[in-house]
Design a protein around this motif. Structure first.
Motif, PDB file in Angstrom:
ATOM      1  N   ASN A  91       0.809  -1.221   0.000  1.00 28.91           N
ATOM      2  CA  ASN A  91       0.000   0.000   0.000  1.00 28.91           C
ATOM      3  C   ASN A  91       0.840   1.268   0.000  1.00 28.91           C
ATOM      4  N   GLY A 211      -5.618   8.664  -5.707  1.00 32.17           N
ATOM      5  CA  GLY A 211      -5.257   7.510  -4.872  1.00 32.17           C
ATOM      6  C   GLY A 211      -4.667   7.950  -3.544  1.00 32.17           C
ATOM      7  N   GLY A 213      -1.821   7.945  -2.431  1.00 30.91           N
ATOM      8  CA  GLY A 213      -0.524   8.628  -2.462  1.00 30.91           C
ATOM      9  C   GLY A 213      -0.649  10.127  -2.217  1.00 30.91           C
ATOM     10  N   SER A 271      -1.790   7.198  -7.447  1.00 27.29           N
ATOM     11  CA  SER A 271      -2.469   5.900  -7.539  1.00 27.29           C
ATOM     12  C   SER A 271      -1.749   5.070  -8.597  1.00 27.29           C
ATOM     13  N   ASN A 274      -2.894  -0.719 -11.074  1.00 28.45           N
ATOM     14  CA  ASN A 274      -2.801  -2.156 -10.786  1.00 28.45           C
ATOM     15  C   ASN A 274      -4.197  -2.770 -10.907  1.00 28.45           C
ATOM     16  N   PHE A 277      -7.566  -0.710 -10.655  1.00 31.38           N
ATOM     17  CA  PHE A 277      -8.113   0.050 -11.783  1.00 31.38           C
ATOM     18  C   PHE A 277      -7.953  -0.757 -13.074  1.00 31.38           C
ATOM     19  N   ILE A 294       5.361  10.018  -7.339  1.00 32.43           N
ATOM     20  CA  ILE A 294       6.658  10.327  -6.741  1.00 32.43           C
ATOM     21  C   ILE A 294       7.713   9.296  -7.171  1.00 32.43           C
ATOM     22  N   GLY A 311       7.061  13.418  -9.445  1.00 26.86           N
ATOM     23  CA  GLY A 311       7.086  14.504  -8.470  1.00 26.86           C
ATOM     24  C   GLY A 311       6.017  14.321  -7.425  1.00 26.86           C
TER      25      GLY A 311
HETATM   26  P1  ADP Z   1      -4.418   3.469  -4.314  1.00 22.86           P
HETATM   27  O1  ADP Z   1      -4.469   2.037  -3.873  1.00 22.86           O
HETATM   28  O2  ADP Z   1      -5.068   4.402  -3.382  1.00 22.86           O
HETATM   29  O3  ADP Z   1      -4.842   3.637  -5.727  1.00 22.86           O
HETATM   30  P2  ADP Z   1      -1.634   3.038  -4.600  1.00 22.86           P
HETATM   31  O4  ADP Z   1      -1.120   2.446  -3.339  1.00 22.86           O
HETATM   32  O5  ADP Z   1      -1.921   2.101  -5.729  1.00 22.86           O
HETATM   33  O6  ADP Z   1      -2.901   3.934  -4.267  1.00 22.86           O
HETATM   34  O7  ADP Z   1      -0.627   4.094  -5.155  1.00 22.86           O
HETATM   35  C1  ADP Z   1      -0.123   5.125  -4.399  1.00 22.86           C
HETATM   36  C2  ADP Z   1       0.916   5.796  -5.280  1.00 22.86           C
HETATM   37  O8  ADP Z   1       1.177   7.083  -4.759  1.00 22.86           O
HETATM   38  C3  ADP Z   1       2.237   5.049  -5.329  1.00 22.86           C
HETATM   39  O9  ADP Z   1       2.584   4.730  -6.641  1.00 22.86           O
HETATM   40  C4  ADP Z   1       3.232   6.041  -4.698  1.00 22.86           C
HETATM   41  O10 ADP Z   1       4.498   5.989  -5.305  1.00 22.86           O
HETATM   42  C5  ADP Z   1       2.539   7.357  -4.952  1.00 22.86           C
HETATM   43  N1  ADP Z   1       2.916   8.428  -4.052  1.00 22.86           N
HETATM   44  C6  ADP Z   1       3.270   8.346  -2.752  1.00 22.86           C
HETATM   45  N2  ADP Z   1       3.541   9.553  -2.254  1.00 22.86           N
HETATM   46  C7  ADP Z   1       3.340  10.433  -3.256  1.00 22.86           C
HETATM   47  C8  ADP Z   1       3.447  11.839  -3.371  1.00 22.86           C
HETATM   48  N3  ADP Z   1       3.817  12.582  -2.340  1.00 22.86           N
HETATM   49  N4  ADP Z   1       3.157  12.402  -4.557  1.00 22.86           N
HETATM   50  C9  ADP Z   1       2.795  11.646  -5.615  1.00 22.86           C
HETATM   51  N5  ADP Z   1       2.679  10.318  -5.573  1.00 22.86           N
HETATM   52  C10 ADP Z   1       2.935   9.717  -4.409  1.00 22.86           C
END
Ligand code: ADP
Length: 564
Positions: A91, A211, A213, A271, A274, A277, A294, A311
């Motif tokens: 996660n 997502g 993130g 997000s 995977n 989606f 990021i 970023g």
């Molecule tokens: P969800 O399950 O909510 O769709 P995920 O766990 O699949 O989210 O993905 C979260 C994503 O967010 C990861 O790929 C991670 O690298 C990214 N992430 C984490 N921190 C940041 C940030 N500060 N800015 C942009 N993306 C980020």
């Protein structure tokens, strides 16, 4: 000269990081970390199983926007935490697991609970290492926090041999790292930002995916400004909810399938494409994908991207908004009257209608839609929900709304059952001022039900709700797999009518057992009131056995009005 013990250095490192709570199960050799904790303003929460320590710490970190800390004794205690690391890793959530191990000097002699912990954690952490000396503990701890928190967040495992923890060193010889983070924002490449802005400005059917993130830089204002100035509909992942309140008119979660199948420009923020989606395959082949993450390695996975921006979500969204400045006049109004939003609104309306009767159904046994609808009516907007199970999880996606950042936690990216109860403990400790409600299927609840005792003991007033449909998939196994009658029942159906509320009765707390739909609301209201008086509450709800037939890939299938 003053001497300091290794365990004290660990507790001080946690304090210096600004973390006020840690989760663990006291045992050798880590119990002294829990013992030193209060001396340094770190509250130790003693749980009933190490898996729960890692889950609770993960939730605490997510809700509080910091790193969660779990301490695990040794041997089986450390292996019990593996699932917690897996959940945090899958996660992308920051967690530091401190595991104990046998003395370095006795290595390979068969000391008590001697285990090679580091390889166990290697595939499911950003870093797994053993600390080699007492004096270096602060250095390793700083490294762990930095790695867990920066870049793509994730878990780190630090192995602490008993002698490293118990040895004393001269206080003055300890080197305390300072400024071991950068807090500089990570903006995106300006050319890519420009291209993203152009695509969004010229899109006919734009959409955004939000997502979890976005949790870390929390770009709530930027996300909102973007959807409102463009008139851009959005959907979220399950834990990406609440960063824009779910009742925002641009939230088209109820038309998820329609929006994903027809968008021409898709902006993805924090997000991954995977399984959650559909690996991005549901978007039209010519849809243009803009992905902000990021982690550079993530961009382009499973689906070609038009624009990939490495970023931080907040920094990049600000850049895109700046790039659009002066170019958005009239866009939202045009979108509002245009065919894209009109078609999506029709879909939302018809999906909403298809479940309406279920929300208020008087059917007995109680159905999950009715249960969760009553929950949504009783608890206020700032409630944090932890949702776990299968029917409960799938129906919760439709019925339970989230309105504030990081207020929705569930089985997450790896669909881990058992998180609901310990996630609630971590969440409530992170934000004691808001109500925390944990809604669990009976199977999911069973994994960590004993953590209700943790909640009682530490005075963490949560409402635990059990959607008690007596098992997992009932007899569905039989018809689908051609098994003899009774087989599915033995495998997946539990003893009927279990009174899970009586577990809490044994610990002390407010209990309710609900068998009639009309009893739901008053029971939930009483439970909520009990938590306001500082009590833990448990509401056992006897519900319909066979609501969902899972599909072969494990997803909840035949749910009414469930738009995929
Ligand atoms: P969800 O399950 O909510 O769709 P995920 O766990 O699949 O989210 O993905 C979260 C994503 O967010 C990861 O790929 C991670 O690298 C990214 N992430 C984490 N921190 C940041 C940030 N500060 N800015 C942009 N993306 C980020």
């Amino acid at each position: 000269m003053a001497q300091v013990e290794g365990s004290s250095l660990v507790a001080q490192s946690i304090q210096r990081e600004g973390i006020e709570t840690l989760f663990g199960l006291a045992g050798g050799p880590i119990q002294d970390i829990m013992g030193f904790g209060p001396h340094f303003g770190v509250r130790p929460i003693g749980v009933r199983h190490e898996q729960a320590a890692a889950f609770a710490a993960t939730a605490y970190g997510f809700v509080k926007n910091e790193v969660g800390v779990a301490v695990l004794a040794a041997g089986p205690a450390v292996s019990n935490g593996v699932t917690g690391a897996h959940v945090a890793f899958d996660n992308c959530l920051p967690l530091v697991i401190l595991g104990g191990s046998g003395a370095q000097k006795g290595r390979y002699t068969g000391t008590f609970q001697e285990t090679d912990n580091v390889p166990m954690y290697r595939g499911i952490t950003k870093m797994a290492v053993q600390v080699d000396s007492t004096a270096r503990i602060p250095e390793y701890m700083a490294m762990a926090f930095r790695k867990a928190r920066t870049g793509r967040p994730g878990p780190v495992y630090i192995d602490l041999p008993s002698d490293v923890l118990q040895n004393e060193v001269d206080e003055e010889s300890v080197n305390w790292p300072t400024n071991y983070y950068t807090d500089a924002p990570s903006p995106g490449n300006p050319d890519q930002v420009k291209r993203a802005a152009e695509l969004l400005l010229n899109a006919e059917r734009p959409m955004m995916i939000i997502g979890k993130g976005v949790r870390w830089s929390e770009p709530t204002a930027e996300l909102r400004q973007l959807v409102e100035t463009l008139g851009m509909p959005y959907v979220t992942s399950p834990m990406g909810r609440g960063f824009i309140p779910d009742d925002h008119p641009m939230n088209f979660a109820a038309a998820r399938s329609a929006i994903m199948s027809n968008a021409d420009v898709v902006l993805i923020v924090g997000s991954r494409l995977n399984w959650m989606f559909g690996f991005g395959r549901q978007f039209p082949a010519d849809a243009k994908i803009i992905h902000i993450d990021i982690e550079a390695e993530e961009i382009g996975s499973n689906r070609p991207v038009e624009v990939g921006i490495v970023g931080d979500a907040k920094a990049v969204l600000q850049q895109i908004l700046a790039e659009m400045e002066g170019k958005t006049a009239g866009l939202a109004e045009r979108a509002e009257e245009g065919p894209w939003l009109t078609a999506l609104r029709e879909r939302v309306e018809s999906n909403a209608q298809s479940i309406q009767s279920r929300l208020t159904s008087d059917a007995n046994p109680i159905i999950t839609h009715r249960l969760l609808h009553e929950v949504s009516q009783v608890f206020p907007r700032d409630t944090i929900y932890t949702v776990d199970g299968q029917t409960t999880l799938a129906t919760g996606r439709q019925v339970l709304q989230s309105y504030t950042p990081a207020s929705r936690l569930n089985s997450g990216s790896n669909g881990c059952m058992g998180v609901g109860v310990p996630f609630a403990v971590g969440a409530k400790l992170a934000r004691p001022e808001v109500p925390v409600v944990s809604v669990n299927g009976d199977c999911a609840f069973g994994f960590n039900a004993m953590e209700m005792e943790t909640a009682v003991r530490h005075k963490v007033p949560i409402v635990f709700i059990i959607n008690n449909n007596s098992g997992i998939v009932g007899g569905a196994l039989e018809s689908r797999m051609g098994l003899p009658e009774g087989y599915g029942e033995r495998v997946a159906t539990y003893v009927p009518d279990i009174r899970y509320d009586r577990i809490l009765e044994a610990f002390g707390g407010h209990t309710e057992n609900v068998t009639e739909p009309s009893e739901l609301r008053p029971a939930l209201e009483r439970a909520f009131q009990a938590t306001k008086e500082g009590k833990v509450a448990c509401v056992n709800v006897m519900s319909e056995h066979m609501e969902v037939m899972p599909t072969r890939d494990g997803r909840a299938g035949a749910l009414m009005g469930y738009d995929r």
